[in-house]
Design a protein around this motif. Structure first.
Motif, PDB file in Angstrom:
ATOM      1  N   GLN A   8       0.817  -1.212   0.000  1.00  0.00           N
ATOM      2  CA  GLN A   8       0.000   0.000   0.000  1.00  0.00           C
ATOM      3  C   GLN A   8       0.852   1.264   0.000  1.00  0.00           C
ATOM      4  OE1 GLN A   8      -2.314  -0.862   3.442  1.00  0.00           O
ATOM      5  NE2 GLN A   8      -3.835  -2.035   2.296  1.00  0.00           N
ATOM      6  N   SER A   9       2.067   1.170   0.509  1.00  0.00           N
ATOM      7  CA  SER A   9       2.906   2.362   0.548  1.00  0.00           C
ATOM      8  C   SER A   9       3.612   2.642  -0.778  1.00  0.00           C
ATOM      9  CB  SER A   9       3.938   2.244   1.674  1.00  0.00           C
ATOM     10  OG  SER A   9       4.842   1.191   1.398  1.00  0.00           O
ATOM     11  N   VAL A  10       3.661   1.666  -1.682  1.00  0.00           N
ATOM     12  CA  VAL A  10       4.362   1.892  -2.947  1.00  0.00           C
ATOM     13  C   VAL A  10       3.481   1.815  -4.186  1.00  0.00           C
ATOM     14  CG1 VAL A  10       6.606   1.146  -2.063  1.00  0.00           C
ATOM     15  CG2 VAL A  10       5.112  -0.516  -3.159  1.00  0.00           C
ATOM     16  N   ALA A  70       5.975  -9.404  -5.232  1.00  0.00           N
ATOM     17  CA  ALA A  70       6.089  -8.227  -4.361  1.00  0.00           C
ATOM     18  C   ALA A  70       7.393  -7.492  -4.625  1.00  0.00           C
ATOM     19  CB  ALA A  70       5.983  -8.643  -2.895  1.00  0.00           C
ATOM     20  N   GLU A  71       8.488  -8.224  -4.786  1.00  0.00           N
ATOM     21  CA  GLU A  71       9.776  -7.583  -5.087  1.00  0.00           C
ATOM     22  C   GLU A  71       9.714  -6.841  -6.415  1.00  0.00           C
ATOM     23  OE1 GLU A  71      12.832 -10.561  -4.782  1.00  0.00           O
ATOM     24  OE2 GLU A  71      12.407 -10.890  -2.651  1.00  0.00           O
ATOM     25  N   TRP A  72       9.066  -7.431  -7.419  1.00  0.00           N
ATOM     26  CA  TRP A  72       8.926  -6.770  -8.720  1.00  0.00           C
ATOM     27  C   TRP A  72       8.119  -5.480  -8.574  1.00  0.00           C
ATOM     28  CZ3 TRP A  72       3.975  -6.877 -11.359  1.00  0.00           C
ATOM     29  CH2 TRP A  72       3.990  -6.207 -12.572  1.00  0.00           C
ATOM     30  N   ILE A  73       6.995  -5.544  -7.899  1.00  0.00           N
ATOM     31  CA  ILE A  73       6.126  -4.376  -7.740  1.00  0.00           C
ATOM     32  C   ILE A  73       6.845  -3.274  -6.960  1.00  0.00           C
ATOM     33  CG2 ILE A  73       3.998  -3.527  -6.661  1.00  0.00           C
ATOM     34  CD1 ILE A  73       2.851  -6.414  -7.285  1.00  0.00           C
ATOM     35  N   ILE A  74       7.491  -3.633  -5.882  1.00  0.00           N
ATOM     36  CA  ILE A  74       8.214  -2.641  -5.078  1.00  0.00           C
ATOM     37  C   ILE A  74       9.340  -2.033  -5.882  1.00  0.00           C
ATOM     38  CG2 ILE A  74       9.740  -2.381  -3.073  1.00  0.00           C
ATOM     39  CD1 ILE A  74       7.840  -4.486  -1.681  1.00  0.00           C
ATOM     40  N   GLY A  75      10.064  -2.860  -6.658  1.00  0.00           N
ATOM     41  CA  GLY A  75      11.147  -2.364  -7.493  1.00  0.00           C
ATOM     42  C   GLY A  75      10.698  -1.376  -8.547  1.00  0.00           C
ATOM     43  N   LEU A  76       9.509  -1.592  -9.113  1.00  0.00           N
ATOM     44  CA  LEU A  76       8.975  -0.661 -10.119  1.00  0.00           C
ATOM     45  C   LEU A  76       8.547   0.667  -9.512  1.00  0.00           C
ATOM     46  CD1 LEU A  76       6.635  -2.872 -12.349  1.00  0.00           C
ATOM     47  CD2 LEU A  76       8.810  -1.840 -13.006  1.00  0.00           C
ATOM     48  N   ASN A  77       8.111   0.641  -8.260  1.00  0.00           N
ATOM     49  CA  ASN A  77       7.517   1.814  -7.656  1.00  0.00           C
ATOM     50  C   ASN A  77       8.389   2.514  -6.613  1.00  0.00           C
ATOM     51  OD1 ASN A  77       4.672   1.901  -8.790  1.00  0.00           O
ATOM     52  ND2 ASN A  77       4.904  -0.236  -8.224  1.00  0.00           N
ATOM     53  N   THR A  78       9.625   2.088  -6.486  1.00  0.00           N
ATOM     54  CA  THR A  78      10.542   2.728  -5.560  1.00  0.00           C
ATOM     55  C   THR A  78      11.480   3.616  -6.366  1.00  0.00           C
ATOM     56  OG1 THR A  78      10.426   0.838  -4.096  1.00  0.00           O
ATOM     57  CG2 THR A  78      12.271   2.323  -3.773  1.00  0.00           C
ATOM     58  N   PRO A  79      11.570   4.895  -6.019  1.00  0.00           N
ATOM     59  CA  PRO A  79      12.485   5.775  -6.744  1.00  0.00           C
ATOM     60  C   PRO A  79      13.920   5.251  -6.650  1.00  0.00           C
ATOM     61  CG  PRO A  79      11.058   7.045  -5.287  1.00  0.00           C
ATOM     62  CD  PRO A  79      10.839   5.588  -4.976  1.00  0.00           C
ATOM     63  N   SER A  80      14.663   5.415  -7.728  1.00  0.00           N
ATOM     64  CA  SER A  80      16.069   4.980  -7.727  1.00  0.00           C
ATOM     65  C   SER A  80      16.838   5.772  -6.688  1.00  0.00           C
ATOM     66  CB  SER A  80      16.686   5.203  -9.105  1.00  0.00           C
ATOM     67  OG  SER A  80      15.991   4.451 -10.067  1.00  0.00           O
ATOM     68  N   LYS A  81      17.798   5.095  -6.101  1.00  0.00           N
ATOM     69  CA  LYS A  81      18.607   5.755  -5.068  1.00  0.00           C
ATOM     70  C   LYS A  81      19.790   6.438  -5.701  1.00  0.00           C
ATOM     71  CE  LYS A  81      17.204   2.888  -1.340  1.00  0.00           C
ATOM     72  NZ  LYS A  81      16.471   1.777  -1.312  1.00  0.00           N
TER      73      LYS A  81
END
Length: 135
Positions: free
Chosen positions: A2-4, A124-135
């Protein structure tokens, strides 16, 4: 999740095989149970509820844009570049934007607890990876 994942984001779980397209609901393998029940994500509103409650439903490729979500979990032998080059698949925003998780039938087939856990973690890792801004 829900956060990403944007609150209005939709997910379609599909299989593409020799110009046939199948959509999977929350009672199915191929990621349906993982996406809709375990991760609590939403299907596009255009998908009739009776299709979502069954295991799977075959539909005409001409309806693909109607049933495609913002994100697609796709069981296929195709690669993303192949789908992007195909006129119907390539016109979908999820395909254009690379918001598609492509896995093989062998990866998505099993529905035992151990397989579901591994599949859910991978999704979940795929979804989070798509929606997390690059560091």
């Amino acid at each position: 999740m829900q956060s990403v994942v944007p609150a209005d984001a939709t997910f379609s779980v599909m299989q593409e095989y020799d110009r046939q397209v199948f959509i999977f609901g929350n009672q199915s393998g191929r990621g349906g149970r993982n996406i809709y029940e375990l991760l609590g994500l939403q299907a596009p509103k255009n998908i009739p509820s009776e299709l979502m409650q069954g295991a799977y439903y075959e539909f005409s490729i001409e309806l693909l844009s109607k049933y495609a979500g913002d994100y697609i979990v796709l069981t296929s032998k195709s690669q993303l570049k192949d789908l992007q080059a195909e006129p119907i698949w390539g016109s979908l925003p999820a395909i254009k934007n690379g918001n598609v998780y492509i896995w093989t039938e062998e990866q998505s087939w099993f529905r035992d607890p151990i397989a579901l856990l591994k599949q859910t973690q991978d999704l979940a890792e795929w979804i989070i990876g798509l929606n997390t801004p690059s560091k």
